[in-house]
Design an enzyme around this catalytic site. Sequence first.
Site, PDB file in Angstrom:
ATOM      1  N   LYS D 183       1.055  -1.119  -0.169  1.00  0.00           N
ATOM      2  CA  LYS D 183       0.132  -0.043   0.044  1.00  0.00           C
ATOM      3  C   LYS D 183       0.766   1.296  -0.283  1.00  0.00           C
ATOM      4  CE  LYS D 183      -3.838   2.693   0.981  1.00  0.00           C
ATOM      5  NZ  LYS D 183      -3.195   3.657   1.107  1.00  0.00           N
ATOM      6  N   GLU D 190       0.989   7.313  -6.536  1.00  0.00           N
ATOM      7  CA  GLU D 190       0.337   7.889  -6.847  1.00  0.00           C
ATOM      8  C   GLU D 190       0.399   9.403  -6.560  1.00  0.00           C
ATOM      9  OE1 GLU D 190      -3.156   7.089  -3.704  1.00  0.00           O
ATOM     10  OE2 GLU D 190      -2.808   9.374  -3.121  1.00  0.00           O
TER      11      GLU D 190
END
Lengths: 336, 336, 336, 336
Positions: D183, D190
């Site tokens: 993650k 991102e």
Amino acid sequence: MQVGMIGLGRMGANMVRRLMRAGHECVVYDVNSANVDALAGEGASGAASLQDLVAKLSKPAAVWMMLPAAITDQTLAALSDLLAPGDVIIDGGNSNYQDDIDRAARLSDKGLDYIDVGTSGGVWGLERGYCLMIGGPDEAVERLDPIFRSLAPGDGSPQAESLRTSELGYLHCGPSGSGHFVKMVHNGIEYGMMAAYAEGLNLLKAANTGKQARSVDAETSPLQHPQYYQFDIDVGEVAEVWRHGSVVSSWLLDLLAQSLKQDPSLEGFSGRVSDSGEGRWMLKAGIDTGVPLPVLSSALFQRFSSQGHERYSNQVLSALRAAFGGHAEKKTGEKH
Amino acid sequence: MQVGMIGLGRMGANMVRRLMRAGHECVVYDVNSANVDALAGEGASGAASLQDLVAKLSKPAAVWMMLPAAITDQTLAALSDLLAPGDVIIDGGNSNYQDDIDRAARLSDKGLDYIDVGTSGGVWGLERGYCLMIGGPDEAVERLDPIFRSLAPGDGSPQAESLRTSELGYLHCGPSGSGHFVKMVHNGIEYGMMAAYAEGLNLLKAANTGKQARSVDAETSPLQHPQYYQFDIDVGEVAEVWRHGSVVSSWLLDLLAQSLKQDPSLEGFSGRVSDSGEGRWMLKAGIDTGVPLPVLSSALFQRFSSQGHERYSNQVLSALRAAFGGHAEKKTGEKH
Amino acid sequence: MQVGMIGLGRMGANMVRRLMRAGHECVVYDVNSANVDALAGEGASGAASLQDLVAKLSKPAAVWMMLPAAITDQTLAALSDLLAPGDVIIDGGNSNYQDDIDRAARLSDKGLDYIDVGTSGGVWGLERGYCLMIGGPDEAVERLDPIFRSLAPGDGSPQAESLRTSELGYLHCGPSGSGHFVKMVHNGIEYGMMAAYAEGLNLLKAANTGKQARSVDAETSPLQHPQYYQFDIDVGEVAEVWRHGSVVSSWLLDLLAQSLKQDPSLEGFSGRVSDSGEGRWMLKAGIDTGVPLPVLSSALFQRFSSQGHERYSNQVLSALRAAFGGHAEKKTGEKH
Amino acid sequence: MQVGMIGLGRMGANMVRRLMRAGHECVVYDVNSANVDALAGEGASGAASLQDLVAKLSKPAAVWMMLPAAITDQTLAALSDLLAPGDVIIDGGNSNYQDDIDRAARLSDKGLDYIDVGTSGGVWGLERGYCLMIGGPDEAVERLDPIFRSLAPGDGSPQAESLRTSELGYLHCGPSGSGHFVKMVHNGIEYGMMAAYAEGLNLLKAANTGKQARSVDAETSPLQHPQYYQFDIDVGEVAEVWRHGSVVSSWLLDLLAQSLKQDPSLEGFSGRVSDSGEGRWMLKAGIDTGVPLPVLSSALFQRFSSQGHERYSNQVLSALRAAFGGHAEKKTGEKH
């Protein structure tokens, strides 16, 4: 020997002074006649116009231009109409080396020689000497050697005669354009070095971050180990100590230590950092040749950001964060 | 005054020599007894073990460790069992400043003082002096002033007495850890400066790109203006000329000019560039404190890449280019 | 409506097919007559030369060029001599937008319209449709709307008629040059996205670094906490899972997951990554306008490095490390 | 199956809703009892305290924590005292994966299983499903499969049963910590993607720079070719068109187009961009493993700068420019 100087700003005027000290004869011109008068008072031969300047020079003439980039081309055009085959024009300003290559070709058609000289030394050159990076045809560069030698720092020792010119502070780098090419790279390195010091000092100043209160909210990344950030470091004293025996000692560091001594907070500066072109040209040359320049580009982009140009980019980021995560911006002024 | 030195490698041995020249008494120990014997032959008092070293020091004892980071902690543990309250341990190696903070707290419980000293000067320090960045408690640092003063470059002039210590090349930066913190930042700046020069010289070398044949295919970005990349620049001569009067003059540039004089092609080097930790620690400190360090990170990542660590990343890029555009890789070895 | 297509490579041929499927009439030409024959067999009208192609088009003619950048200018010159005022030339290739601006001015003098179309979609466009970024005079762009509409992905729904063209996948961005300007920025963003994925996957792959043996020497930075780097992560599975509901899902990720499924090691690729010009042009545009582009430049420089262009820079670094610290290079091949 | 949920903020509450829709039984707790009541009203079983929650769960219990990082550790400690061997705790928040590794070891001593789940999907997850990156012991992860399957986006097709879990949007990445590691990398990618779009849009917006008046002085780098920067580009329309068939289409772009439709100027945002930790952790992991992350670091540093942390660095640059060249700063507010 004799040389004409056009452009008597800070750089041009001091170069004339250094040349006269070495016994050269200078004919000087500037659009501002007060600048001409001042140097005439110091022994230069003042000229009232470009025509007058050219008329006062014996043949073959050597004319040195020390002008802002913006007016170099028009002066060059006017000058080239006044000069005769065998004369030489020197551009000692901060021209783009690609312009030099184009100009040299144009002037060559008229029988004129063109020499580009990257000049480093800034406001300190009068006493310290100027580091000269020279591009142009062999013969013309050779002929002007006495001028270059006098402007350069030199060595001061008896054996100076036996040294290479690079050891005296001037170098014939290659054909037209190569002088400003090398100067462009010089300035790009300067950007990188300056940024390296600036980053380091910024971190020294942040070494007490652990002492500061920090908001506790989802928009603030927590400081995991505040105990490691409790130092109040005297940045100016650190700059000073590094000048003595450390690996990062340099002339820029000398200046930096001096500036910090006068105003350790630097609050006299807002932090808006201009750039004057060479860094941009160098980055473009890196792009053309495929040479990675991450340090230079980081340094240049930091200046762009300081000029306000990253604002929209940041607004896009905030808009995206709001869109996917519902994050609201913290108000400007909140430090963390 | 008297000081014990543990670790007689290149750095430690030369520091002992510089101290003895200044009239200090040195008790020395190294796991390699040949190193001890060598210095004993030059006037130091050799020790056969840590115990022996401690036994030979008068109280309060001062022990300087000049060790590889990997064995510092175990030596420190052994040493702290041998010393008595009031004694001081100096770590002059390249420890992480966060370890210093932890160690100082542990040793303080035993009544021992701990001083961390960032030491710059490399193989040149014996003659040139060492730049010292010192962290630790005021009293202990004060007491060792004669040692620091002798190791540092000093000033050589009669008025040296009236100068601040930073002007002599040593500085008490703050509490334990601050010395290595400042040294860490010093090394980070060094990485940035080195990379700035390296980029610049790489571009100088590429200034003749326009002369080279270039494949014409969809996988090669064309060179739009080959006429602007026709220079064969003598990189070593440029490094030399910059040393004289230019803005980028520095001690690193002095070394660089010397290296290039010996081997302008640098073909003796493969270009695999190690890093020894400080750059990594500094970048982490920037992350913790929110200080942007684009130049340092660029310099560090370039080293990582030179070590082969960007390979998979590039394979991912090639796989993607094949997937969306049908692009085939050019073979390695094709230059453009 | 009728359109002429010059250049029947992968992109051009598929665009003709997509146009014919939508009922348009295509006259096609390529220097390779086999390409012409192939499409003639699918219903296009084949031309034997540029003259023949122009002769077969009714007035006002519309000619679309889908050519490698290197031969676009010469074809454009030949074509502009064959066409008549009122005709329009479309460049759908990857031209530099600055060339478009110059070309449009030249062609305008002859009464010809010039439209630049940035075309994205790669080898997938035939089925998926092409995203079109269009620059040129309003009237000419308007007239060709049926062509653009058919090439674009469209919407497929009954209400497509009521949508803005951007929602169908084509956009008139502004005057000549703006289409390729927007396409250039598109490609620059693509470079950045690709590099973001590549970095992330590289780190996933390195998540087991703590399991690997590591040399213990002064030239190797130690891994402080090997216990945190013990993961063997299936990179391909991660790419797949991210496609479903994560913030980083994208079409590039779809392709990446597919590539990794076929060859998780990517050992079929050497990691030499070409660039085809747009990233370079975009970085230059950022330099001109003062817009900081750190992500794009990082992505571009990584490609330059993968092409071997950072070698001399690294040799300079090694030379400096040897000079100030006596550091010897580790041999290539040693991983850490 | 039955699951306990602690933390009913935006994420936790919606996850409970999604689980209940799929037929699971949820026992819920939050420090804010209003949040408990709201979900109780929708069918969940409300708990008044941690004790109450644990009491209401049948054995072996599964408790999912969806909490701000700052209070996760204390809740975990309290919870672990209430649970019995064989029970499992899931941390679905944004913990540092290194904490997971430490926690799992601690809990394992008590016979408790610990699962870390990186959860992506933000405010959109309720409808779209959550992408789950899972770390933990095989058996425990296996047992909770029905929960993961229901939270994940799934496939919606009849053949969903035959798909790998990654194709449904959840993945068991490895042992404890690997879920949050993946993650973390996801978030770092991102950051890079967001920055790539932001840079591109910033350049699109600057495409009309040539129309703007520009000061002519030595502190302003001139725009050489203003004719190439005359475009007024509708940034929102460009974002929209790229969604259809281009290489840069993505879910982030979908959101961006939507945001720009609502407010093309983005003047509702000041451009102060927070970061929430994952980017920092990822950069540290890159440093530890020697993986170059230039794009991530550029993206992260841009955020740091937007928070005001590059100010001192810029002041240092201005001080240096004044010192060597006599350059005065332009006033803030002057655009070029």
